[in-house]
Write a protein that holds these residues in place. Sequence first.
Motif, PDB file in Angstrom:
ATOM      1  N   ALA A 137       1.250  -1.047   0.238  1.00  7.81           N
ATOM      2  CA  ALA A 137       0.311  -0.095   0.089  1.00  7.81           C
ATOM      3  C   ALA A 137       1.069   1.389   0.162  1.00  7.81           C
ATOM      4  O   ALA A 137       0.481   2.176  -0.808  1.00  7.81           O
ATOM      5  N   ALA A 138       2.293   1.383   0.874  1.00  4.45           N
ATOM      6  CA  ALA A 138       3.120   2.168   1.093  1.00  4.45           C
ATOM      7  C   ALA A 138       3.347   2.723  -0.831  1.00  4.45           C
ATOM      8  O   ALA A 138       3.500   4.322  -1.035  1.00  4.45           O
ATOM      9  N   ALA A 139       3.725   1.591  -1.406  1.00  2.28           N
ATOM     10  CA  ALA A 139       4.428   1.702  -2.577  1.00  2.28           C
ATOM     11  C   ALA A 139       3.313   2.289  -3.738  1.00  2.28           C
ATOM     12  O   ALA A 139       3.726   3.360  -4.289  1.00  2.28           O
ATOM     13  N   MET A 140       2.178   1.735  -3.172  1.00  2.00           N
ATOM     14  CA  MET A 140       0.944   2.853  -3.655  1.00  2.00           C
ATOM     15  C   MET A 140       0.752   3.872  -3.743  1.00  2.00           C
ATOM     16  O   MET A 140       0.769   4.748  -4.658  1.00  2.00           O
ATOM     17  N   LEU A 165       1.578   6.931  -6.563  1.00  4.22           N
ATOM     18  CA  LEU A 165       0.026   8.045  -6.613  1.00  4.22           C
ATOM     19  C   LEU A 165       0.447   9.551  -6.386  1.00  4.22           C
ATOM     20  O   LEU A 165      -0.016  10.084  -7.688  1.00  4.22           O
ATOM     21  N   GLY A 166       1.620  10.137  -6.156  1.00  4.55           N
ATOM     22  CA  GLY A 166       2.044  10.712  -6.170  1.00  4.55           C
ATOM     23  C   GLY A 166       2.705  11.423  -7.228  1.00  4.55           C
ATOM     24  O   GLY A 166       2.694  11.711  -8.594  1.00  4.55           O
ATOM     25  N   LEU A 167       4.086   9.867  -7.550  1.00  3.14           N
ATOM     26  CA  LEU A 167       4.229  10.474  -8.846  1.00  3.14           C
ATOM     27  C   LEU A 167       3.220  10.582 -10.571  1.00  3.14           C
ATOM     28  O   LEU A 167       3.439  11.168 -11.454  1.00  3.14           O
ATOM     29  N   SER A 168       2.176   9.535 -10.609  1.00  2.00           N
ATOM     30  CA  SER A 168       1.178  10.027 -11.285  1.00  2.00           C
ATOM     31  C   SER A 168       0.173  11.016 -11.525  1.00  2.00           C
ATOM     32  O   SER A 168       0.525  12.037 -12.262  1.00  2.00           O
TER      33      SER A 168
END
Length: 730
Positions: A434-437, A441-444
Amino acid sequence: MLETSGSTGRGKGVRLSRTAVEANARAIAEYLHIRESDRAALVLPLHYSYGLSVLHSHLARGASLWLADQSILAPGFGAALEASGATSLAGVPHHFNMLQSLGLDDALPEKITCLTVAGGAMPADRVMHWASVMKERRGRFVVMYGQTEATARIAYLPPHLALSNPDAIGKAIPGGKLLLESEDGELVSDAGEEGELVYSGPNIMMGYAQSAEDLRKGPEIDRMMTGDLATVDANGLYRITGRRSRMSKIAGLRIGHDALEQALAAEGYDAAVWGNDQNIWVAVAGSAEGVSAQAARLAGIGAQHVRVVSCPAFPRHANGKIDYPALRKLEETEPAPRTLLPIFAQTFAPKAVSSNDSFSSLGGDSLQHVELLMEMERLFDGVPEGWEQLTIRQLETAAGPKRTGVSTPILVRALAILAVVVTHQTLWPVYGGAAAMVMLLGLSIAQHRRDALVQWNPGRFLQPTLRVLIPYGIVLAGYAAAWGQIPWASLLLISNLGITTPETHQMLPYLYWFIEAYMQISILVLLLFWVRPARRLLSDHPFMASLCLLGLAMLLRLIPEFWPLQSGRSQFTVPWVLFLFALGWCIAFAQSLQQKAITLAAAAVALSAAAYMGGNWYGGWIKYMSLLGVAAVLLFGQRVPLPRVAVRAAMQIARAAFMIYLLHRLVPEAIMPALGLELPKPFTDSVAIVGGIGLGLAAEHAMRSFSRGVLPALRSGVGGALTSRRRPSH
């Protein structure tokens, strides 16, 4: 009366007498050797002449049928087929493609002794494959040909000839007769000479019905001109070689070439149209700009079936009519165009899209990015570097090196959601999904929504959140219906603040914190860039802006240290995870090697601090150091070389990541208990994990089909004016 689109492409009713229906059923039952003990698996609709003929032919012999209530691709179809006790299966070529994709060509139930195919031409190599499969099983594979005008069936290929004559339709059915006629109406008797296929027999129609008055008429014909060109060999076997009429049959549609020409002329194009059952060809005398997309829209077919060629002057006969055989020679000289406009239009529907738009100018989000990547990888075997900034027109003509493998953000997203599903079911130490997601999310958002912030367009910035809120709302409504009350804290997107618990039914289960945090972060980002100096910094110095956001996020991370929520629920709040989102921004805007090094160093500090503040236990350090590795991969790894099948799998899972996250727990917590599945722990875990991923993939496919099918259909119903949904006849 059954409907067919006839010879003009417009809907017609086919008047069938009782005698014709009975004769058709008896003939099929005879050459298929149907016995009273047989049972047919019926996956075809009964309003389709092929499906109806399966019903009638088995009832005529006192045999039984199993009416499949699910698609061949539905989970459990193979088991249901075996449990049905069916001895035969009838399908169109596409059905057999699906069976093979599921591996059922090697795992058909033992009782299946006969397979029949009709409804379109099956490629010769596929005929040989299935004939070999059934020969090994000591069964039969029967190729058949027909038309609705013949109550379904005209010819069949004796199964023992399928391997040696896989391209043939065979011979006339019992009681019927086939012959060939030239354009002058003369009988064609020489082997190998082409003519129009003509059929006569007791099962031919009485005639067409285009009004209620026509139903009062008696028989009007005693033989059928099929409209198909064919040859016959010395052994009396017929082969279809083409169509006499100017008509194509593509994707279940009959498309009139003349009608399409007229429609294109009404749109301002000087075009000539011809085609076959695979493609429509359009020759254009003037500019070809937009022709492919228009032809696909008007015909109601996919753009991949349209080929456009340039022709300054159409070849013509002495009488002035277009010489279509001469135009066909252009098929060999003109390459198939790259048609991307319809794909972009479907992806961004209902937004208007032109050839001068690009992914970036259209404001695409991460889900649309993955969707377009998958389509272009499928069509063009790779995409050029920087495709997001290229216009659609430039992409269609792009040449040069193509990117291969899978991009790291897509691979990380796929692995992250798999880690989430596994962790939720097994409690294995697969930390950080979940942390990687959140980081992704920030990257996207940084990559795809920066312009909306800089130009201060809040509506455009928040528009992608609808792709999250709509399915979330459906899930919330489902829980509300099951509980008999509205989980108001989740409805207001504040339950992650620890104000209630799922046991009160005032909020959804804890796992939905991610959606609430996503929306809260989106609002927070809008507020931060509400002030003009912040937007100017983001416009002129995006990397510096991302570092400032990371600094703010680390300050907010201190809040849970001084004011923690009960039961460790601080981990679901924005102050706990915002720094991960900010790291994604830093990764997105780090362009130079120096900026990437700074970002990696900042990530090392931030993640180490988070591990220490999070309890300083080994699980926390494993999680955050794994995330440091993820950050390094995203910073320095552009793409990962993988086999094409693995690339496609990663893209599919990445595209469905949100739906998998949203729905995966329904499998062990709702579906399995409802079905009464009580399995040993390893099997329960396997079913829950695989089922959860499958449910998410199915839901994503359903939503994409809705957006690609229903929404464009609401915008344009023009295709139906030229084509009608065909009841396949062969």
